[in-house]
Design a protein around this motif. Structure first.
Motif, PDB file in Angstrom:
ATOM      1  N   GLN A 179       1.145  -1.169   0.117  1.00 41.93           N
ATOM      2  CA  GLN A 179       0.248  -0.363   0.127  1.00 41.93           C
ATOM      3  C   GLN A 179       0.248   1.060   0.170  1.00 41.93           C
ATOM      4  O   GLN A 179       2.278   1.180   0.380  1.00 41.93           O
ATOM      5  CB  GLN A 179      -0.432   0.290   1.408  1.00 41.93           C
ATOM      6  CG  GLN A 179      -2.046  -1.265   1.301  1.00 41.93           C
ATOM      7  CD  GLN A 179      -3.164  -0.806  -0.281  1.00 41.93           C
ATOM      8  OE1 GLN A 179      -3.264   0.169  -0.480  1.00 41.93           O
ATOM      9  NE2 GLN A 179      -2.579  -2.028  -0.978  1.00 41.93           N
ATOM     10  N   GLN A 204      -0.650  -2.392  -4.734  1.00 37.32           N
ATOM     11  CA  GLN A 204       0.288  -0.243  -5.384  1.00 37.32           C
ATOM     12  C   GLN A 204       1.127  -1.350  -5.565  1.00 37.32           C
ATOM     13  O   GLN A 204       1.791   0.078  -6.978  1.00 37.32           O
ATOM     14  CB  GLN A 204       0.024   0.645  -4.683  1.00 37.32           C
ATOM     15  CG  GLN A 204      -1.627   0.958  -4.246  1.00 37.32           C
ATOM     16  CD  GLN A 204      -1.993   2.353  -4.079  1.00 37.32           C
ATOM     17  OE1 GLN A 204      -1.545   2.246  -2.613  1.00 37.32           O
ATOM     18  NE2 GLN A 204      -2.016   3.625  -4.673  1.00 37.32           N
ATOM     19  N   ASP A 207       3.172  -0.373  -9.650  1.00 39.22           N
ATOM     20  CA  ASP A 207       2.872   1.751  -9.758  1.00 39.22           C
ATOM     21  C   ASP A 207       4.477   1.743  -8.917  1.00 39.22           C
ATOM     22  O   ASP A 207       4.897   3.859 -10.298  1.00 39.22           O
ATOM     23  CB  ASP A 207       2.091   1.655  -9.231  1.00 39.22           C
ATOM     24  CG  ASP A 207       0.665   2.347  -9.985  1.00 39.22           C
ATOM     25  OD1 ASP A 207       0.417   1.917 -11.376  1.00 39.22           O
ATOM     26  OD2 ASP A 207      -0.266   2.296  -9.354  1.00 39.22           O
ATOM     27  N   TRP A 208       5.022   1.718  -8.486  1.00 41.46           N
ATOM     28  CA  TRP A 208       6.532   1.895  -8.519  1.00 41.46           C
ATOM     29  C   TRP A 208       6.851   1.572  -8.158  1.00 41.46           C
ATOM     30  O   TRP A 208       8.742   1.754  -7.842  1.00 41.46           O
ATOM     31  CB  TRP A 208       5.720   2.501  -6.238  1.00 41.46           C
ATOM     32  CG  TRP A 208       4.602   3.464  -6.176  1.00 41.46           C
ATOM     33  CD1 TRP A 208       3.203   2.251  -5.998  1.00 41.46           C
ATOM     34  CD2 TRP A 208       4.194   4.655  -6.700  1.00 41.46           C
ATOM     35  NE1 TRP A 208       2.425   3.617  -5.812  1.00 41.46           N
ATOM     36  CE2 TRP A 208       3.193   4.514  -6.296  1.00 41.46           C
ATOM     37  CE3 TRP A 208       5.300   6.161  -6.936  1.00 41.46           C
ATOM     38  CZ2 TRP A 208       2.595   6.309  -6.492  1.00 41.46           C
ATOM     39  CZ3 TRP A 208       4.876   6.427  -7.064  1.00 41.46           C
ATOM     40  CH2 TRP A 208       3.052   6.908  -6.726  1.00 41.46           C
ATOM     41  N   GLU A 391      -8.539  -3.271   0.017  1.00 36.68           N
ATOM     42  CA  GLU A 391      -6.685  -3.258  -0.965  1.00 36.68           C
ATOM     43  C   GLU A 391      -6.065  -2.868  -0.050  1.00 36.68           C
ATOM     44  O   GLU A 391      -4.794  -3.152  -0.349  1.00 36.68           O
ATOM     45  CB  GLU A 391      -7.056  -2.219  -1.723  1.00 36.68           C
ATOM     46  CG  GLU A 391      -8.017  -2.812  -3.360  1.00 36.68           C
ATOM     47  CD  GLU A 391      -7.029  -3.671  -3.842  1.00 36.68           C
ATOM     48  OE1 GLU A 391      -6.777  -2.517  -4.586  1.00 36.68           O
ATOM     49  OE2 GLU A 391      -7.312  -4.767  -3.605  1.00 36.68           O
TER      50      GLU A 391
END
Length: 503
Positions: A179, A204, A207-208, A391
Motif C-alpha cells: 500500500q 500498488q 506502480d512504484w 485493498e
C-alpha cells in the motif's frame, strides 16, 4: 515492457516470499549461522546495489544518494562510498534523527566520511546534472505515510528527471501490503535484499517498484531451509502442475465441465468462459444459458455443447459434469437465482464468479470444494466492507474470505492473491495493465474450471489458472503492447501457456 519484466523474473527472482517482519527478526540469526555480521550483510547489500546501478546505467557519472536515519540509509552510505571510490561524483543527502543511527548504519556512515565524503542536510539544494538517484530513505519498517522531511524528499525525487534505484523497497511503499498511504518514490529499479517481501508483488507495488531485482546477500542456502508460508508464482511454476499428456489419453479423462450463465445480453461472458475452458484442456464443455444465446455460441465455437437452461437441463448437466462453473453473465434475476440455488446443493467441485458471488454475499454459506474468484468490489460485498479496506491488505482480505466462505479464494488484481482455508498463500506474479478490460475475469473462470476438470486440486487449479491467464496476457503484450488488449485475444494463446513443455 512485459517481456523484459518476465525475463528478469524468470531468471533471478526466488519463488519464496517472507514478511518484512520475519526478515528483520531473522537477520541476526542468519548472519550468525552463516559466519558473517550484520555490518557484513550491509556491505554486501551496498555492493550489490552499486553493481546493479553500474550495470543498468553505465554512462552515469553524477550520483545523488539519499539516506534515511536507519539501516536503509546505511545501505545508501555503502553505495555512496563505493561510487566515490570508483571515481564517480557523489552527493549524499542524509536525514538526521532524534535517536542515534543503528550501529551498522553508523559504521557505514563513518566509512563514507573517511573517504572524504560529505553529508548534506535534507533542505540542501540538489546539484545540477545528477544522472542517477539512489533511494535509501525509508526501508521495510515503514508503517504509515512518510513525514517531513521525508515526504518532501520523496516528492522531489519524483519531480527529478534522473532514474531512481531504490534500496530494498521504494521509500513510502509498505513492505507487508504494497500500500501507498502517502508519497512514494517511483523507482525505475528496485533491488530488494535477503528475501522478497509481499508489498513488492501486490497492492500498488507495480506502480512504484519498476523492474524488481533480488540479492540474497549470500544467504540463499540458509533461506532454503526456512519454512515458506507465501509463494511467488510465475510461468516457470507451470511445469509443476501441467505435465505432458499420456499419448493414449481420451477426452473423458480430461474432464466434463458444466458452465452456467449468460443472462439476456450477456452471451459474450459465458462464451469466453466456456471457450477458455476448452483452450485450457478440458475434455468436454457443456453450456447452459438462455435460448437466445445457443445459436451465437455454436456458431462461434462449435466444439461446445450448448443447451437452454431449465430445470431438466440443469439437473441432467449437474449429474453429467465432473466440475461446475457458475457466474459468467449470470445476472441477478429470478432465472439466475434459481440456477444458483439448484447448483448450490451439488457436492461437486465448483467455481463461482461474477453474479454468483454477489448472490452469495446475500445468502452466504461455507464449503470446501469451491473456488471463489472475486475482484476487490465483489470481495468487499462478500466481507461487508469497503473496497479500500480490501485493498489495504490483500493477503489479509483473502484469508478472511476463506475463513468466511471456505475453499479457495482468488482475489484478483495486480498481484492476484490465492488463498485456501488451510493457510496456503500465493501471489501470481504475472499479468499486465492490458488486462484492465472487460471479459478478463470470464476467461480466468474458464481456465480455472478447465484445470479443475483435469483433476487438479482446487488450490493448484487456482494457482495454475492465474499463472496461465496472466502469462498468456504477457505473451500478447510482448508483441503488441498493453493498450487495446482484448480478453478474447487470450484465447489462441492459452494453449501455449498450458503446454509449458514446448518452451
Amino acid at each position: 515492457m512485459a517481456n523484459q519484466r518476465e525475463k528478469q523474473h524468470a531468471t533471478s527472482l526466488p519463488h519464496s516470499v517472507f514478511t518484512a517482519d520475519w526478515v528483520r527478526a531473522a537477520e541476526s540469526r542468519a548472519a550468525e549461522q552463516t559466519g558473517t555480521t550484520l555490518y557484513g550483510l550491509m556491505e554486501r547489500a551496498g555492493q550489490a546495489a552499486f553493481t546493479l546501478a553500474c550495470e543498468q546505467y553505465p554512462q552515469s557519472r553524477r550520483w545523488l544518494v539519499l539516506c534515511g536515519h536507519g539501516n536503509n540509509g546505511g545501505d545508501g552510505y555503502v553505495v555512496a562510498r563505493l561510487a566515490r571510490t570508483a571515481g564517480l561524483q557523489v552527493t549524499l543527502i542524509a536525514v538526521p534523527g532524534e535517536r542515534p543511527l543503528p550501529p551498522e548504519a553508523a559504521q557505514a556512515r563513518e566509512a563514507w566520511l573517511e573517504t572524504g565524503g560529505e553529508i548534506s542536510a535534507p533542505e540542501s539544494l540538489w546539484p545540477t546534472g545528477s544522472d542517477l538517484i539512489i533511494d535509501g530513505l525509508l526501508g521495510t519498517g515503514l508503517a504509515s505515510a512518510p513525514r517531513a522531511p521525508y515526504e518532501a524528499l520523496v516528492e522531489a525525487v519524483n519531480r527529478h528527471h534522473a532514474p531512481v534505484l531504490s534500496l530494498d523497497i521504494p521509500s513510502g511503499l509498505l513492505a507487508e501490503t504494497g500500500q501507498a498511504p502517502g508519497s512514494v518514490v517511483r523507482a525505475a529499479h528496485t533491488l530488494t535484499f535477503i528475501a522478497l517481501k509481499p508489498g513488492l508483488l501486490t497492492g500498488q507495488a507495480r506502480d512504484w517498484v519498476g523492474q524488481l531485482h533480488h540479492s540474497a546477500l549470500g544467504l540463499s542456502q540458509w533461506l532454503e531451509k526456512q519454512r515458506v508460508t507465501l509463494e511467488r508464482l510465475d510461468a516457470e511454476s507451470l511445469t509443476r502442475w501441467l505435465q505432458p499428456r499420456r499419448p493414449c489419453s481420451h477426452k473423458g479423462e480430461h474432464g466434463r465441465l458444466l458452465v452456467v450463465g449468460g443472462d439476456h445480453g450477456f452471451a459474450g461472458a459465458i462464451r469466453m468462459a466456456a471457450e477458455s475452458a476448452l483452450r485450457s484442456g478440458a475434455g468436454l464443455v457443456r453450456v447452459l444459458t438462455h435460448k437466445e444465446n445457443i445459436a451465437p455460441l455454436l456458431t462461434a465455437r462449435p466444439e461446445l455443447m450448448v443447451q437452454e437452461l431449465n430445470d431438466k437441463s440443469l439437473a441432467d448437466g449437474e449429474a453429467w459434469a465432473d466440475v461446475l462453473v457458475i457466474g459468467p453473465g449470470l445476472g441477478q434475476s429470478e432465472w439466475s437465482k434459481n440456477a444458483l440455488a439448484a447448483l448450490r446443493k451439488s457436492a461437486k467441485p465448483a467455481l463461482w464468479d461474477a453474479d454468483a458471488l454477489n448472490l452469495l454475499a446475500i445468502t452466504p454459506d461455507k464449503r470446501q470444494n469451491r473456488v471463489l474468484t472475486p475482484h476487490p468490489g465483489e470481495a468487499a460485498r462478500l466481507l461487508g466492507c469497503r473496497v479500500k479496506e480490501v485493498e489495504s491488505d490483500r493477503l489479509l482480505s483473502a484469508r478472511k474470505l476463506t475463513e468466511c466462505y471456505g475453499g479457495v479464494v482468488v482475489l484478483k488484481g495486480a498481484g492476484t492473491v490465492i488463498a485456501d482455508e488451510s493457510g496456503e498463500l500465493a501471489i501470481a506474479d504475472v499479468g499486465n495493465a492490458g488486462m484492465a478490460s472487460g471479459g478478463m475475469g470470464d476467461i480466468l473462470s474458464g481456465i480455472i474450471g478447465g484445470l479443475l476438470a483435469q483433476k487438479l486440486t482446487p488450490f493448484d487449479a487456482a494457482c495454475a489458472g492465474c499463472v496461465v491467464h496472466g502469462h498468456s496476457a504477457d505473451l500478447i503484450a510482448c508483441r503488441q503492447g498493453t493498450r487495446g488488449l482484448l480478453a478474447t485475444d487470450l484465447l489462441p494463446v492459452i494453449a501455449q501457456s498450458v503446454n509449458p513443455e514446448l518452451k
